[in-house]
Scaffold this motif. Structure first.
Motif, PDB file in Angstrom:
ATOM      1  N   ILE A   9      63.111  45.902  -8.186  1.00 56.55           N
ATOM      2  CA  ILE A   9      64.146  46.917  -7.974  1.00 56.55           C
ATOM      3  C   ILE A   9      64.970  46.593  -6.735  1.00 56.55           C
ATOM      4  N   ILE A  10      64.296  46.224  -5.647  1.00 56.45           N
ATOM      5  CA  ILE A  10      65.010  45.869  -4.415  1.00 56.45           C
ATOM      6  C   ILE A  10      65.959  44.703  -4.674  1.00 56.45           C
ATOM      7  N   SER A  51      51.784  50.217   2.395  1.00 61.14           N
ATOM      8  CA  SER A  51      52.309  50.972   1.259  1.00 61.14           C
ATOM      9  C   SER A  51      53.365  50.164   0.526  1.00 61.14           C
ATOM     10  N   LYS A  52      53.545  50.464  -0.762  1.00 56.41           N
ATOM     11  CA  LYS A  52      54.625  49.865  -1.526  1.00 56.41           C
ATOM     12  C   LYS A  52      55.939  50.526  -1.121  1.00 56.41           C
ATOM     13  N   GLY A  53      56.945  49.719  -0.896  1.00 52.91           N
ATOM     14  CA  GLY A  53      58.235  50.260  -0.501  1.00 52.91           C
ATOM     15  C   GLY A  53      58.941  49.329   0.458  1.00 52.91           C
ATOM     16  N   THR A  54      59.821  49.873   1.288  1.00 55.19           N
ATOM     17  CA  THR A  54      60.592  49.006   2.170  1.00 55.19           C
ATOM     18  C   THR A  54      61.159  49.743   3.375  1.00 55.19           C
ATOM     19  N   GLU A  84      59.147  54.837   0.525  1.00 59.47           N
ATOM     20  CA  GLU A  84      57.955  54.516  -0.256  1.00 59.47           C
ATOM     21  C   GLU A  84      58.260  54.516  -1.756  1.00 59.47           C
ATOM     22  N   PHE A  85      57.685  53.551  -2.430  1.00 55.37           N
ATOM     23  CA  PHE A  85      57.824  53.482  -3.885  1.00 55.37           C
ATOM     24  C   PHE A  85      56.809  54.415  -4.530  1.00 55.37           C
ATOM     25  N   PHE A  91      62.750  55.505  -6.856  1.00 49.76           N
ATOM     26  CA  PHE A  91      62.980  54.408  -5.911  1.00 49.76           C
ATOM     27  C   PHE A  91      64.371  53.789  -6.056  1.00 49.76           C
ATOM     28  N   VAL A  92      64.864  53.674  -7.277  1.00 45.65           N
ATOM     29  CA  VAL A  92      66.142  52.994  -7.507  1.00 45.65           C
ATOM     30  C   VAL A  92      67.288  53.597  -6.695  1.00 45.65           C
ATOM     31  N   PRO A  93      67.537  54.909  -6.768  1.00 48.04           N
ATOM     32  CA  PRO A  93      68.675  55.447  -6.000  1.00 48.04           C
ATOM     33  C   PRO A  93      68.499  55.334  -4.497  1.00 48.04           C
ATOM     34  N   LEU A  94      67.263  55.387  -4.020  1.00 49.23           N
ATOM     35  CA  LEU A  94      67.033  55.283  -2.575  1.00 49.23           C
ATOM     36  C   LEU A  94      67.343  53.879  -2.072  1.00 49.23           C
ATOM     37  N   VAL A  95      66.943  52.876  -2.837  1.00 54.39           N
ATOM     38  CA  VAL A  95      67.260  51.496  -2.446  1.00 54.39           C
ATOM     39  C   VAL A  95      68.763  51.252  -2.559  1.00 54.39           C
ATOM     40  N   GLY A  96      69.397  51.843  -3.552  1.00 55.56           N
ATOM     41  CA  GLY A  96      70.849  51.728  -3.668  1.00 55.56           C
ATOM     42  C   GLY A  96      71.551  52.310  -2.453  1.00 55.56           C
ATOM     43  N   GLN A  97      71.051  53.441  -1.959  1.00 56.31           N
ATOM     44  CA  GLN A  97      71.613  54.037  -0.751  1.00 56.31           C
ATOM     45  C   GLN A  97      71.437  53.113   0.447  1.00 56.31           C
TER      46      GLN A  97
END
Length: 207
Positions: A9-10, A51-54, A84-85, A91-97
């Motif tokens: 996704i990232i 944690s999973k995420g970024t 966090e994923f 997760f998709v819209p947050l990474v897009g932001q």
């Protein structure tokens, strides 16, 4: 190793948002870079050990060889907190932001550092008397020299500390010959550009 779901996704969101602005992914990493002439715009979607995420880090990397072939984050900021994923829909819209925020910061950096003259002024003004960061004086010195202010460049190179001191000493060897200084500094920029797979320094960049 196959990429995990949040990693895919990232990569996908970064490609969609960042690639049109000149960014490209560095290998299979979570780092994206864009060519800005004598510097790189650097983006890191930093993973967590727990944690999973970024996280999101946005940086400027000067291409004048403080640590050759090392992607240093010379001016860096962490944007926001850890995302966090939980699932793809969340997760998709947050990474897009996050990616769109990168474009805002990159544009600010591009407006701040359009030329070595502007960069030299900013880096020199940011130095704290008697409390320079290890590489701050070195970077400000290179910019000053490329901008033609060799008196300032010499003073800053002399003040460089620890690991930066050895690099500064090399440039001090050229400080009394403006042509040789610019030639050496431009050579380090061109070498780093080649290392990162970039073309020759654009003719619009005056160095």
């Amino acid at each position: 190793m196959p990429e995990n779901e949040h990693g895919r996704i990232i990569a996908s969101e970064a490609k969609t948002v960042l690639q049109p602005a000149g960014f490209r992914r560095k290998g299979r990493s979570r780092i994206w870079i864009a060519d800005r002439g004598f510097w790189l715009s650097v983006v890191e979607f930093q993973p967590s050990s727990w944690s999973k995420g970024t996280y999101l880090n946005v940086a400027v990397h000067w291409l004048w060889g403080s640590l050759p072939q090392t992607l240093t984050f010379d001016r860096s900021e962490r944007v926001g907190g850890f995302v966090e994923f939980q699932n793809s829909a969340q997760f998709v819209p947050l990474v897009g932001q996050m990616a769109r925020k990168v474009l805002e910061i990159d544009q600010i950096n591009r407006s701040m550092f359009p030329s070595v003259q502007a960069t030299a002024t900013i880096l020199a003004n940011e130095l704290q008397p008697g409390a320079y960061g290890e590489w701050a004086a070195f970077h400000a010195g290179v910019a000053a020299g490329l901008a033609g202010d060799f008196e300032t460049a010499k003073r800053l190179f002399v003040s460089a500390q620890r690991h930066a001191a050895s690099q500064a000493q090399v440039l001090l060897g050229y400080i009394d010959d403006p042509g040789a200084f610019r030639s050496y500094a431009r050579g380090t920029i061109e070498d780093e550009r080649a290392y990162y797979g970039l073309g020759a320094l654009p003719a619009t960049i005056a160095i």
